[in-house]
Design a protein around this motif. Structure first.
Motif, PDB file in Angstrom:
ATOM      1  N   GLU A  14       0.838  -1.222  -0.156  1.00 33.11           N
ATOM      2  CA  GLU A  14      -0.135   0.075   0.060  1.00 33.11           C
ATOM      3  C   GLU A  14       0.769   1.295  -0.191  1.00 33.11           C
ATOM      4  O   GLU A  14       0.521   2.386  -0.756  1.00 33.11           O
ATOM      5  N   GLU A  15       2.090   1.189   0.685  1.00 33.61           N
ATOM      6  CA  GLU A  15       3.072   2.363   0.596  1.00 33.61           C
ATOM      7  C   GLU A  15       3.523   2.643  -0.825  1.00 33.61           C
ATOM      8  O   GLU A  15       3.466   3.650  -1.400  1.00 33.61           O
ATOM      9  N   TYR A  16       3.931   1.666  -1.647  1.00 35.87           N
ATOM     10  CA  TYR A  16       4.332   1.567  -2.881  1.00 35.87           C
ATOM     11  C   TYR A  16       3.131   2.318  -3.840  1.00 35.87           C
ATOM     12  O   TYR A  16       3.437   2.828  -4.964  1.00 35.87           O
ATOM     13  N   ALA A  17       1.906   1.967  -3.469  1.00 35.20           N
ATOM     14  CA  ALA A  17       0.756   2.155  -4.358  1.00 35.20           C
ATOM     15  C   ALA A  17       0.576   3.709  -4.023  1.00 35.20           C
ATOM     16  O   ALA A  17       0.168   4.687  -5.082  1.00 35.20           O
ATOM     17  N   LEU A  19       2.790   5.935  -3.301  1.00 31.40           N
ATOM     18  CA  LEU A  19       3.870   6.815  -3.633  1.00 31.40           C
ATOM     19  C   LEU A  19       3.653   6.670  -5.497  1.00 31.40           C
ATOM     20  O   LEU A  19       3.798   7.923  -5.953  1.00 31.40           O
ATOM     21  N   ALA A  20       2.849   5.570  -5.777  1.00 32.35           N
ATOM     22  CA  ALA A  20       2.724   5.763  -7.480  1.00 32.35           C
ATOM     23  C   ALA A  20       1.546   6.658  -7.719  1.00 32.35           C
ATOM     24  O   ALA A  20       1.859   7.517  -8.818  1.00 32.35           O
ATOM     25  N   GLN A  21       0.692   6.876  -6.805  1.00 33.46           N
ATOM     26  CA  GLN A  21      -0.386   7.975  -6.960  1.00 33.46           C
ATOM     27  C   GLN A  21       0.184   9.247  -6.858  1.00 33.46           C
ATOM     28  O   GLN A  21      -0.184   9.937  -7.832  1.00 33.46           O
ATOM     29  N   LEU A  22       1.301   9.492  -5.996  1.00 33.82           N
ATOM     30  CA  LEU A  22       1.562  10.874  -5.745  1.00 33.82           C
ATOM     31  C   LEU A  22       2.465  11.213  -7.050  1.00 33.82           C
ATOM     32  O   LEU A  22       2.618  12.310  -7.173  1.00 33.82           O
ATOM     33  N   LEU A  23       3.101  10.413  -7.551  1.00 30.90           N
ATOM     34  CA  LEU A  23       4.106  10.691  -8.747  1.00 30.90           C
ATOM     35  C   LEU A  23       3.434  10.538 -10.157  1.00 30.90           C
ATOM     36  O   LEU A  23       4.004  10.944 -10.999  1.00 30.90           O
ATOM     37  N   ALA A  24       2.328  10.042 -10.057  1.00 31.96           N
ATOM     38  CA  ALA A  24       1.389   9.882 -11.423  1.00 31.96           C
ATOM     39  C   ALA A  24       1.492  11.066 -12.153  1.00 31.96           C
ATOM     40  O   ALA A  24       1.669  11.019 -13.497  1.00 31.96           O
ATOM     41  N   HIS A  25       1.428  12.127 -11.580  1.00 33.28           N
ATOM     42  CA  HIS A  25       1.262  13.521 -12.256  1.00 33.28           C
ATOM     43  C   HIS A  25       2.633  14.313 -12.132  1.00 33.28           C
ATOM     44  O   HIS A  25       2.384  15.648 -12.205  1.00 33.28           O
ATOM     45  N   ALA A  26       3.660  13.854 -12.071  1.00 28.43           N
ATOM     46  CA  ALA A  26       4.790  14.503 -11.844  1.00 28.43           C
ATOM     47  C   ALA A  26       5.122  15.414 -13.257  1.00 28.43           C
ATOM     48  O   ALA A  26       4.933  15.004 -14.335  1.00 28.43           O
ATOM     49  N   PRO A  27       5.594  16.440 -13.019  1.00 25.17           N
ATOM     50  CA  PRO A  27       5.900  17.480 -13.972  1.00 25.17           C
ATOM     51  C   PRO A  27       7.100  17.240 -14.689  1.00 25.17           C
ATOM     52  O   PRO A  27       7.416  17.861 -15.717  1.00 25.17           O
ATOM     53  N   ALA A  28       7.676  16.024 -14.387  1.00 22.76           N
ATOM     54  CA  ALA A  28       9.024  15.693 -15.232  1.00 22.76           C
ATOM     55  C   ALA A  28       9.211  14.156 -15.243  1.00 22.76           C
ATOM     56  O   ALA A  28       8.451  13.666 -14.153  1.00 22.76           O
TER      57      ALA A  28
END
Length: 74
Positions: A14-17, A19-28
């Motif tokens: 669940e922690e990796y999930a 993190l994946a959500q947080l980084l899904a719309h990264a600007p780079a």
């Protein structure tokens, strides 16, 4: 963006999930490097689109398509 470990506190799926959500719309572009408390198999599962990850074993890799070569050692 080079995010270096430890990327999860308890190596929980669940922690990796999260993190994946947080980084899904990264600007780079995002490149992940595990720390000593990260689980490579769970990272591969949570980030299937990160094709720079080796198929198995340690998550050491290099990024060669940028103006600078990035070498990441697990």
């Amino acid at each position: 963006i080079l995010a270096t470990g430890d990327l999860a506190n308890d190596e929980g799926t669940e922690e990796y999930a999260a993190l994946a959500q947080l980084l899904a719309h990264a600007p780079a572009p995002v490149f992940l490097l595990p720390g000593n408390h990260d689980d490579p198999a769970k990272m591969r599962a949570a980030f299937p689109d990160h094709s720079y990850f080796p198929a198995d074993g340690h998550l050491s890799y290099s990024i060669d398509h940028l103006p600078v070569r990035v070498v990441c050692l697990d």
